[in-house]
Enzyme design. Structure first.
Site, PDB file in Angstrom:
ATOM      1  N   ASP A 254     -16.784 -41.364  24.100  1.00  0.00           N
ATOM      2  CA  ASP A 254     -17.058 -42.753  23.733  1.00  0.00           C
ATOM      3  C   ASP A 254     -18.262 -42.786  22.809  1.00  0.00           C
ATOM      4  O   ASP A 254     -19.391 -43.072  23.204  1.00  0.00           O
ATOM      5  CB  ASP A 254     -17.297 -43.593  24.991  1.00  0.00           C
ATOM      6  CG  ASP A 254     -17.167 -45.077  24.694  1.00  0.00           C
ATOM      7  OD1 ASP A 254     -16.939 -45.429  23.512  1.00  0.00           O
ATOM      8  OD2 ASP A 254     -17.295 -45.877  25.621  1.00  0.00           O
TER       9      ASP A 254
ATOM     10  N   CYS B  94     -21.208 -45.300  22.704  1.00  0.00           N
ATOM     11  CA  CYS B  94     -21.234 -46.145  23.888  1.00  0.00           C
ATOM     12  C   CYS B  94     -22.687 -46.591  23.988  1.00  0.00           C
ATOM     13  O   CYS B  94     -23.611 -45.809  23.731  1.00  0.00           O
ATOM     14  CB  CYS B  94     -20.841 -45.340  25.119  1.00  0.00           C
ATOM     15  SG  CYS B  94     -20.781 -46.350  26.599  1.00  0.00           S
TER      16      CYS B  94
ATOM     17  N   GLU C  42     -22.547 -58.440  31.965  1.00  0.00           N
ATOM     18  CA  GLU C  42     -23.261 -58.819  33.189  1.00  0.00           C
ATOM     19  C   GLU C  42     -24.292 -59.899  32.911  1.00  0.00           C
ATOM     20  O   GLU C  42     -25.143 -59.750  32.034  1.00  0.00           O
ATOM     21  CB  GLU C  42     -23.956 -57.586  33.777  1.00  0.00           C
ATOM     22  CG  GLU C  42     -24.738 -57.879  35.059  1.00  0.00           C
ATOM     23  CD  GLU C  42     -25.425 -56.628  35.597  1.00  0.00           C
ATOM     24  OE1 GLU C  42     -24.719 -55.700  36.013  1.00  0.00           O
ATOM     25  OE2 GLU C  42     -26.668 -56.594  35.587  1.00  0.00           O
TER      26      GLU C  42
ATOM     27  N   PRO D  33     -29.240 -50.343  32.347  1.00  0.00           N
ATOM     28  CA  PRO D  33     -28.469 -51.068  33.352  1.00  0.00           C
ATOM     29  C   PRO D  33     -28.342 -50.257  34.632  1.00  0.00           C
ATOM     30  O   PRO D  33     -28.214 -49.030  34.589  1.00  0.00           O
ATOM     31  CB  PRO D  33     -27.100 -51.255  32.676  1.00  0.00           C
ATOM     32  CG  PRO D  33     -27.025 -50.217  31.629  1.00  0.00           C
ATOM     33  CD  PRO D  33     -28.434 -49.877  31.229  1.00  0.00           C
ATOM     34  N   GLY D  34     -28.375 -50.949  35.763  1.00  0.00           N
ATOM     35  CA  GLY D  34     -28.169 -50.271  37.049  1.00  0.00           C
ATOM     36  C   GLY D  34     -26.748 -50.508  37.518  1.00  0.00           C
ATOM     37  O   GLY D  34     -25.824 -50.530  36.708  1.00  0.00           O
TER      38      GLY D  34
ATOM     39  N   HIS E 192     -30.476 -43.561  30.581  1.00  0.00           N
ATOM     40  CA  HIS E 192     -29.570 -44.608  30.080  1.00  0.00           C
ATOM     41  C   HIS E 192     -28.957 -45.474  31.169  1.00  0.00           C
ATOM     42  O   HIS E 192     -28.231 -46.420  30.877  1.00  0.00           O
ATOM     43  CB  HIS E 192     -28.454 -43.992  29.242  1.00  0.00           C
ATOM     44  CG  HIS E 192     -27.259 -43.502  30.023  1.00  0.00           C
ATOM     45  ND1 HIS E 192     -27.349 -42.648  31.095  1.00  0.00           N
ATOM     46  CD2 HIS E 192     -25.928 -43.760  29.881  1.00  0.00           C
ATOM     47  CE1 HIS E 192     -26.137 -42.384  31.561  1.00  0.00           C
ATOM     48  NE2 HIS E 192     -25.269 -43.044  30.851  1.00  0.00           N
ATOM     49  N   GLY E 193     -29.216 -45.159  32.432  1.00  0.00           N
ATOM     50  CA  GLY E 193     -28.611 -45.960  33.498  1.00  0.00           C
ATOM     51  C   GLY E 193     -29.013 -45.403  34.843  1.00  0.00           C
ATOM     52  O   GLY E 193     -30.026 -44.694  34.961  1.00  0.00           O
TER      53      GLY E 193
ATOM     54  N   GLY F  46     -26.774 -43.571  36.858  1.00  0.00           N
ATOM     55  CA  GLY F  46     -26.115 -42.274  37.055  1.00  0.00           C
ATOM     56  C   GLY F  46     -25.277 -42.285  38.321  1.00  0.00           C
ATOM     57  O   GLY F  46     -25.736 -42.707  39.379  1.00  0.00           O
TER      58      GLY F  46
END
Lengths: 492, 130
Positions: free
Chosen positions: A107, A110, A219, A389-390, A415-416, A418
């Site tokens: 992606d 992304c 979201e 983002p979570g 990045h998040g 995980g």
């Protein structure tokens, strides 16, 4: 940075040896065919969560590639990927440097963007179900989602691939101001639409402006905590302010570009005598015809992704407008848009010298410091916003890039949250539960194209993003600004 | 003949096992279909043809599975059965919300972790990026 090396350990025969540097860092010393060390950002808890996962082996595998400069890096949200670990960062340069599609992923580009609305959470909560339904209807999500109202001609698709988010803004799907709030202005200049196969174009033609499935989402959240009030104010993140995260990428077009070039690079690696510990790490030397072809196509796919998130932003604004009025819609500001699957040509200091390097970020976010010339003047004094983002039940973060990140991680951050639980395990855990109802009881309205997705994306399937962010903040490669809590989620 | 799931943190990893090549290709059809629409019944209403590509059986099988992913992404084509040949026939139907339950999308078949053997039984190990 204080360094307290502890004993060398390995958790299983399959994992490489590692040693703790400090509370937030672990080193994988060169071993086997590694050309450099691995550097993993993780505390003791996050390292425990990696047991049974092949991510550390993948960090070591990346260190085998020729021309790698600096360590093979992994962020605290790392987990098992393909080729590179998710959360992996590696830079390559020089005559033997390479580019690898496996370091970017399927992606391509992304990424996430964050919108800030003029509304407060108290104004939005009473109409949250209606808003989530409107977003779900307005922005197609789920398997095979496409827009019937945005069918691109061949020339239009080529323009998207060349111009990225600029195409969308010039087509009336956004404001000129948006472009300054996107990494690289939403347009990577080395893109060549002719380098993108017809097969890839076929996959992408009707997918612009769609979320897709899996972990992608739209979201609605609100500013629940402010760690740095001055920076939060500067970014418009006042207490209680409603925000919108958009997480998506280049859809089928990007997946196909990756597939096309993996085929080429598997053969190329053999031709150039590059030994691969994993076929997915196939690569070609920088400047070779194979590398140039991938570079042109990857940048084009990245532009498609920038345009995709821009078009989704237009429709998100429209959805808010239908419920809260046109003034609200026009007051929705783009805070930032950042890629987390990309390779970029950047200038960094390596061994005391300024060098052009190709930084691969696979599940990692660029995190440039204050004063960096690539940042739009709006962020020049603050540093680049880093969007983390979570999961859909707990929280997300806005951070800022730091000098430490620039010096230590090629200007990269996590990045998040995980993943920590497999999709099958999550589905099993959800079998006797109704995850959507549980989230509703917590005040989070979820609407998804697939019930399976809600189960597989349940909050417990992810690490606690607070643990991840505390590591990057503690290590100094990101600086906490604000924490956002979700109130409404649209999933694919 | 069939497939079993293997552990993986984020994506879908499966071991496919069959007595012969035809069985392995059919197992791949079943795995892809069941991954994207679960147990929704899929009828052989139309056919798609695919010309095998690849220097050896390992590469040809990999590319076949990738073709199944492509057909679903572009046309929503769900495979029911496969008949191998110089021009391989894949029979199935396109996704219809009335008849099929959407479960998840396969982004890609990865080369990471791909294993293939024809030693006695035909076996393959695949990881799907979801």
């Amino acid at each position: 940075m204080s360094k307290t090396t502890t004993r060398t350990r390995t958790h299983s025969p399959a994992q490489p040896r590692w040693e703790r540097i400090d509370q937030h860092r672990v080193r994988l010393p060169r071993q086997g065919g590694m050309r450099t060390d691995g550097l993993v950002f993780a505390d003791a808890k996050l390292m425990t969560q990696l047991e049974g996962d092949q991510a550390l082996t993948q960090v070591a595998n990346v260190a085998h590639l020729p021309g790698i400069v600096g360590p093979s890096i992994a962020m605290p949200d790392m987990h098992w990927g393909y080729g590179f670990p998710i959360g992996g960062v590696a830079a390559f340069a020089g005559e033997d440097g390479v580019i690898s599609p496996g370091g970017v992923g399927y992606d391509i580009n992304c990424g996430v963007r964050l919108l800030v609305t003029p509304l407060t959470v108290d104004e939005v909560r009473p109409r949250m179900t209606e808003l989530v339904e409107e977003l779900f209807t307005t922005i197609p999500s789920g398997v095979g989602s496409h827009r019937s109202d945005l069918r691109l001609s061949k020339d239009q698709l080529d323009a998207v691939l060349s111009q990225g988010a600029r195409w969308a803004v010039h087509a009336g799907l956004g404001a000129e101001r948006d472009l300054g709030a996107i990494e690289a202005g939403g347009c990577l200049p080395d893109a060549d639409p002719q380098a993108v196969s017809q097969r890839a174009k076929e996959r992408g033609r009707n997918q612009l402006g769609t979320v897709g499935s899996g972990n992608h989402f739209v979201e609605v959240g609100w500013v629940a905590e402010r760690d740095d009030e001055a920076a939060a104010d500067a970014l418009g993140l006042t207490a209680g302010r409603v925000t919108v995260f958009i997480h998506s990428g280049s859809r089928g077009l990007g997946h196909q570009v990756c597939d096309d070039h993996l085929d080429v690079m598997v053969a190329a690696a053999g031709r150039y005598g590059i030994a691969l510990p994993d076929k997915q790490l196939c690569c070609a030397p920088l400047g070779s015809p194979e590398a140039d072809a991938y570079w042109s196509a990857m940048n084009a796919a990245a532009n498609f992704a920038f345009a995709n998130r821009q078009v989704m932003t237009h429709y998100a604004r429209a959805a808010f407008g239908r419920i809260f009025g046109s003034e609200t819609a026009s007051g929705i500001d783009l805070l930032y848009d950042v890629a987390h699957n990309i390779a970029k040509l950047e200038e960094h200091t390596v061994d005391g010298k300024r060098r052009q390097v190709v930084v691969h970020r696979k599940g990692a976010t660029r995190a440039f410091p204050p004063g960096h010339p690539e940042l739009h003047p709006r962020y020049r004094d603050l540093g680049q916003p880093v969007l983390i983002p979570g999961d859909m039940g707990r929280c997300s973060y806005v951070l800022l890039g730091t000098r430490q990140a620039f010096d230590e991680t090629f200007g990269s951050c996590c990045h998040g949250a995980g993943r920590q639980m497999s999709r099958r395990a999550a589905k099993r855990a959800a079998r006797t539960r109704n995850v959507a109802n549980e989230l509703a009881a917590q005040g989070v309205v979820v609407r998804a194209a697939s019930r399976a997705t809600v189960a597989e994306e349940m909050p417990e399937a992810y690490k606690d993003v607070r643990d991840v962010v505390n590591v990057v903040d503690g290590a100094g490669i990101g600086r906490k600004v604000a924490m956002l809590k979700p109130v409404g989620v649209v999933k694919g | 003949m069939g497939y079993t799931y293997l552990p993986h943190t984020a994506d879908l990893r499966a071991l496919l096992d069959a007595a012969d090549g035809d069985g392995l290709y059919q197992t791949a059809v079943d795995l892809v279909r069941e991954t994207v629409v679960g147990e929704s019944p899929v009828a052989a209403r139309e056919e798609r043809r695919w010309t095998p590509i690849g220097d050896d059986a390992e590469e040809r099988f990999f590319r076949f599975v990738r073709e199944l992913v492509f057909l679903y992404d572009v046309d929503g084509f769900l495979p029911a059965w496969v008949r191998r040949g110089e021009s391989t026939v894949i029979a199935g139907e396109c996704f219809a919300a009335m008849r099929h339950t959407s479960e998840r999308q396969i982004k890609a078949v990865t080369r990471h972790g791909y294993r293939f053997s024809t030693d006695g039984r035909w076996r393959a190990e695949l990881i799907f990026d979801l």
